[in-house]
Scaffold this motif. Structure first.
Motif, PDB file in Angstrom:
ATOM      1  N   ASP A 400     -29.214 -24.507  45.670  1.00 45.52           N
ATOM      2  CA  ASP A 400     -29.937 -24.267  44.427  1.00 45.52           C
ATOM      3  C   ASP A 400     -29.689 -22.841  43.928  1.00 45.52           C
ATOM      4  O   ASP A 400     -29.458 -22.611  42.733  1.00 45.52           O
ATOM      5  N   ALA A 401     -29.722 -21.863  44.855  1.00 50.38           N
ATOM      6  CA  ALA A 401     -29.491 -20.469  44.465  1.00 50.38           C
ATOM      7  C   ALA A 401     -28.054 -20.263  43.997  1.00 50.38           C
ATOM      8  O   ALA A 401     -27.799 -19.497  43.055  1.00 50.38           O
ATOM      9  N   ALA A 402     -27.109 -20.944  44.653  1.00 46.66           N
ATOM     10  CA  ALA A 402     -25.707 -20.813  44.242  1.00 46.66           C
ATOM     11  C   ALA A 402     -25.490 -21.410  42.853  1.00 46.66           C
ATOM     12  O   ALA A 402     -24.773 -20.824  42.022  1.00 46.66           O
ATOM     13  N   VAL A 403     -26.093 -22.573  42.597  1.00 47.61           N
ATOM     14  CA  VAL A 403     -25.988 -23.181  41.262  1.00 47.61           C
ATOM     15  C   VAL A 403     -26.617 -22.263  40.221  1.00 47.61           C
ATOM     16  O   VAL A 403     -26.061 -22.052  39.139  1.00 47.61           O
ATOM     17  N   GLU A 404     -27.775 -21.685  40.538  1.00 48.84           N
ATOM     18  CA  GLU A 404     -28.432 -20.782  39.597  1.00 48.84           C
ATOM     19  C   GLU A 404     -27.558 -19.554  39.324  1.00 48.84           C
ATOM     20  O   GLU A 404     -27.453 -19.088  38.180  1.00 48.84           O
ATOM     21  N   ALA A 405     -26.904 -19.035  40.359  1.00 47.67           N
ATOM     22  CA  ALA A 405     -26.013 -17.883  40.167  1.00 47.67           C
ATOM     23  C   ALA A 405     -24.837 -18.250  39.263  1.00 47.67           C
ATOM     24  O   ALA A 405     -24.422 -17.460  38.409  1.00 47.67           O
ATOM     25  N   LEU A 406     -24.295 -19.447  39.454  1.00 49.62           N
ATOM     26  CA  LEU A 406     -23.187 -19.888  38.606  1.00 49.62           C
ATOM     27  C   LEU A 406     -23.634 -19.994  37.156  1.00 49.62           C
ATOM     28  O   LEU A 406     -22.968 -19.473  36.249  1.00 49.62           O
ATOM     29  N   LEU A 407     -24.757 -20.649  36.929  1.00 53.82           N
ATOM     30  CA  LEU A 407     -25.216 -20.845  35.552  1.00 53.82           C
ATOM     31  C   LEU A 407     -25.644 -19.535  34.914  1.00 53.82           C
ATOM     32  O   LEU A 407     -25.498 -19.348  33.693  1.00 53.82           O
ATOM     33  N   SER A 408     -26.147 -18.618  35.719  1.00 54.46           N
ATOM     34  CA  SER A 408     -26.557 -17.307  35.187  1.00 54.46           C
ATOM     35  C   SER A 408     -25.357 -16.473  34.747  1.00 54.46           C
ATOM     36  O   SER A 408     -25.519 -15.501  33.996  1.00 54.46           O
ATOM     37  N   SER A 409     -24.163 -16.850  35.223  1.00 55.27           N
ATOM     38  CA  SER A 409     -22.959 -16.096  34.853  1.00 55.27           C
ATOM     39  C   SER A 409     -22.340 -16.582  33.542  1.00 55.27           C
ATOM     40  O   SER A 409     -21.309 -16.058  33.118  1.00 55.27           O
ATOM     41  N   LEU A 410     -22.967 -17.574  32.915  1.00 56.19           N
ATOM     42  CA  LEU A 410     -22.456 -18.079  31.636  1.00 56.19           C
ATOM     43  C   LEU A 410     -22.414 -16.949  30.610  1.00 56.19           C
ATOM     44  O   LEU A 410     -23.433 -16.343  30.295  1.00 56.19           O
ATOM     45  N   PRO A 411     -21.236 -16.672  30.031  1.00 56.99           N
ATOM     46  CA  PRO A 411     -21.162 -15.633  29.009  1.00 56.99           C
ATOM     47  C   PRO A 411     -21.605 -16.158  27.638  1.00 56.99           C
ATOM     48  O   PRO A 411     -21.836 -17.355  27.466  1.00 56.99           O
ATOM     49  N   HIS A 412     -21.693 -15.273  26.689  1.00 58.21           N
ATOM     50  CA  HIS A 412     -21.991 -15.678  25.307  1.00 58.21           C
ATOM     51  C   HIS A 412     -20.903 -16.631  24.825  1.00 58.21           C
ATOM     52  O   HIS A 412     -19.717 -16.386  25.018  1.00 58.21           O
ATOM     53  N   GLY A 413     -21.314 -17.724  24.240  1.00 59.02           N
ATOM     54  CA  GLY A 413     -20.338 -18.720  23.784  1.00 59.02           C
ATOM     55  C   GLY A 413     -19.747 -19.534  24.907  1.00 59.02           C
ATOM     56  O   GLY A 413     -18.728 -20.210  24.729  1.00 59.02           O
ATOM     57  N   GLY A 414     -20.401 -19.520  26.078  1.00 63.36           N
ATOM     58  CA  GLY A 414     -19.822 -20.162  27.243  1.00 63.36           C
ATOM     59  C   GLY A 414     -20.117 -21.643  27.346  1.00 63.36           C
ATOM     60  O   GLY A 414     -20.879 -22.221  26.566  1.00 63.36           O
ATOM     61  N   TYR A 415     -19.482 -22.261  28.339  1.00 59.92           N
ATOM     62  CA  TYR A 415     -19.681 -23.679  28.627  1.00 59.92           C
ATOM     63  C   TYR A 415     -19.615 -23.890  30.136  1.00 59.92           C
ATOM     64  O   TYR A 415     -19.104 -23.045  30.881  1.00 59.92           O
ATOM     65  N   VAL A 416     -20.128 -25.037  30.573  1.00 59.41           N
ATOM     66  CA  VAL A 416     -20.084 -25.419  31.986  1.00 59.41           C
ATOM     67  C   VAL A 416     -19.107 -26.578  32.128  1.00 59.41           C
ATOM     68  O   VAL A 416     -19.103 -27.501  31.313  1.00 59.41           O
ATOM     69  N   SER A 417     -18.292 -26.516  33.163  1.00 57.19           N
ATOM     70  CA  SER A 417     -17.371 -27.610  33.470  1.00 57.19           C
ATOM     71  C   SER A 417     -17.714 -28.169  34.835  1.00 57.19           C
ATOM     72  O   SER A 417     -17.734 -27.440  35.828  1.00 57.19           O
ATOM     73  N   VAL A 418     -18.012 -29.476  34.877  1.00 54.10           N
ATOM     74  CA  VAL A 418     -18.250 -30.175  36.141  1.00 54.10           C
ATOM     75  C   VAL A 418     -16.990 -30.959  36.483  1.00 54.10           C
ATOM     76  O   VAL A 418     -16.484 -31.731  35.660  1.00 54.10           O
ATOM     77  N   GLN A 419     -16.485 -30.762  37.700  1.00 56.33           N
ATOM     78  CA  GLN A 419     -15.221 -31.369  38.111  1.00 56.33           C
ATOM     79  C   GLN A 419     -15.456 -32.129  39.410  1.00 56.33           C
ATOM     80  O   GLN A 419     -15.689 -31.530  40.457  1.00 56.33           O
TER      81      GLN A 419
END
Length: 532
Positions: A400-419
């Motif tokens: 959960d903490a690792a996922v939160e760290a990943l999502l917190s790193s989203l920059p302005h105008g960013g997106y998430v990619s699930v693979q």
């Protein structure tokens, strides 16, 4: 009309501003005449050998009778199940064509051993396999050909009678297949894979499966004349301007089926646009959505919504800032190919190369050849191994903490990619992650099954704007499958593809979190619960 488009808001402004210049520059007629200078000197060499798709409708007409004759012969021999081994455009175009027509085609664009085994064990006595690859060197399709040759032989069936090859003339696969006696269909070598929907790559598997491919070509032919004319009503110019000309650029393209009869079109368009435009730090990221998806409701200023509808509505009825498109499948395929070429010109990139797709392939080959020990997991939770970019996992002690760290790193105008490097037939519920992450982040989220997305959005992820964060889910199959004549198994290939792509993403400065789970419902449910 076989194709109609309506635009509003920013898209309409872009069309009004840009299309007159495209008409003045004779862009439509020059694309049709296969003028390679349209995309600048750096792209000219590649473009000179990649514009054959503009005449695919005419060239492919000569294939129809041969494809139908082969289909009839196979059926007379009791063969009524077609499997397609192909990647990228070689699989995505036949998939949308057959799904829309409502005919069965097993698309095997996978290296998950359990997914491959399930295909191998399904009605082998009644199966023929189409192996589609421009060069024949694609590792996935070469591996699929090898295991089906063995499977047919073990079933007492001569593989020569059941495997059909689609490839470029004089490719290594073409030469080897002809020498072995296989039936070969050659495609136009001057067409790139993602523009090949109306060539042998799209037509052979679709026609053998039972699609009326002559009708599909007629649909494309009905709009070809409009696409070749330098006129403000040209739908290819309008669509290209609408998706690549907004100010500021809405560089996430949400493709939403909203009443269209076409099934799965967005998956094909995703590959065409992402691989064509995602390079040099620029690009348009297509996102496959439905009309209830979070991104459709949010009104994000970097997301352009395209609705695929059943029939054209009055322009004033189109939702503000949206694009609405209706049309037959054949017409849609050709219009979007023109529009993507136009978008490349507007973005100032070469829409015909894919340098970062190649970089991931090179990384995979290196791992398969060297067979290094896996990178140790940062930690293990609930049987799930956690790895990733150091900045993401450094302080994390839970998934959960690792996922939160990943999502917190989203920059302005960013997106998430699930693979998801798992069996997509066994775990369709994994696609729920896309909507859950979109709701959690209020940002666009794209979902791809590995390794199929590597030949699609994989180019954009590495070559496009550096605003993505990446969640890899990698399965560990309970049963592996060897590949005849190769020193690696399907399971080892799948893991090498995931690790190779992660290494290239990290080399490009993209944050990656990799969760390796046992390929069973418990591991999948654990991830879904954590994201929830």
């Amino acid at each position: 009309m076989s194709f109609d488009i309506s635009v509003s808001g920013d898209a309409a402004e872009a069309v009004d501003r840009i299309v007159p210049q495209l008409v003045s520059d004779l862009v439509a007629s020059r694309i049709t005449a296969q003028d390679p200078t349209l995309w600048g000197p750096a792209a000219e060499g590649e473009a000179a050998k990649r514009l054959g798709w503009t005449e695919a409708v005419v060239v492919s007409d000569g294939l129809v009778d041969d494809i139908i004759a082969l289909r009839d012969r196979l059926r007379s021999e009791g063969v009524d199940h077609i499997v397609l081994g192909g990647m990228g455009g070689s699989s995505l175009a036949p998939e949308v064509i057959t799904r829309t027509a409502g005919v069965e085609l097993t698309v095997l664009d996978a290296t998950d051993p359990e997914q491959v085994l399930r295909a191998l064990n399904h009605r082998i006595d009644h199966t023929a396999v189409v192996i589609s690859s421009k060069s024949g060197s694609t590792v996935e399709t070469d591996s699929q050909k090898r295991v089906y040759e063995r499977a047919f032989a073990e079933a007492g069936i001569d593989p020569i009678t059941r495997i059909i090859i689609v490839t470029d003339p004089d490719s290594p696969l073409d030469q080897a297949a002809r020498a072995d006696g296989y039936r070969v269909f050659n495609a136009d070598p001057n067409v790139g894979g993602r523009y090949s929907a109306l060539t042998a790559f799209g037509l052979v598997p679709s026609g053998l499966a039972g699609v009326d491919i002559a009708a599909l070509l007629d649909e494309a032919s009905s709009v070809a004349g409009r696409l070749a004319v330098d006129h403000p009503s040209n739908p290819g110019l309008i669509l290209g301007a609408a998706i690549a000309g907004t100010r500021p650029l809405r560089d996430k393209l949400a493709i939403v089926p909203d009443g269209t009869y076409i099934v799965g079109f967005a998956d094909w368009a995703e590959q065409l646009i992402a691989e064509s435009t995602g390079k040099d730090g620029k690009g348009i990221l297509p996102i496959v959505l439905d009309k209830y998806s979070t991104e459709v409701k949010l009104g994000l200023n970097d997301v352009q919504i395209v609705r695929l509808v059943e029939s054209e509505r009055e322009t004033e009825e189109v939702a503000a800032g949206e694009i609405e498109i209706s049309g037959t499948l054949g017409a849609q395929l050709l219009v979007w190919e023109y529009a993507t070429a136009v978008a490349g010109r507007l973005l100032g990139i070469n829409p015909f190369d894919q340098p970062d797709v190649e970089s991931a392939k090179i990384a995979t080959r290196g791992l398969l050849e060297q067979q290094p020990e896996p990178t140790p997991a940062a930690f293990v939770e609930s049987g799930i191994e956690v790895r990733g970019t150091q900045s993401i996992i450094a302080a994390a002690t839970s998934i959960d903490a690792a996922v939160e760290a990943l999502l917190s790193s989203l920059p302005h105008g960013g997106y998430v990619s699930v693979q998801a490097y798992l069996d997509r037939g066994a775990y369709p519920e994994l696609e729920l992650l896309r909507e859950r992450l979109a709701a959690r982040t209020a940002r666009p989220v794209t979902f791809g099954w590995g390794p199929r997305f590597l030949h699609s959005t994989g180019q954009f992820h590495k070559g496009g704007p550096a605003v993505g964060v990446f969640l890899q889910l990698v399965g560990t199959a309970s049963e592996d499958l060897d590949i005849p004549g190769r020193p690696f198994t399907f399971g080892e290939l799948l893991h090498a593809q995931a690790a190779g792509d992660a290494s290239v993403l990290e080399a490009h400065g993209r944050p990656v979190l990799t969760l390796t789970l046992s390929e069973n419902p418990q591991g999948v449910e654990t991830v879904l619960d954590i994201i929830r």
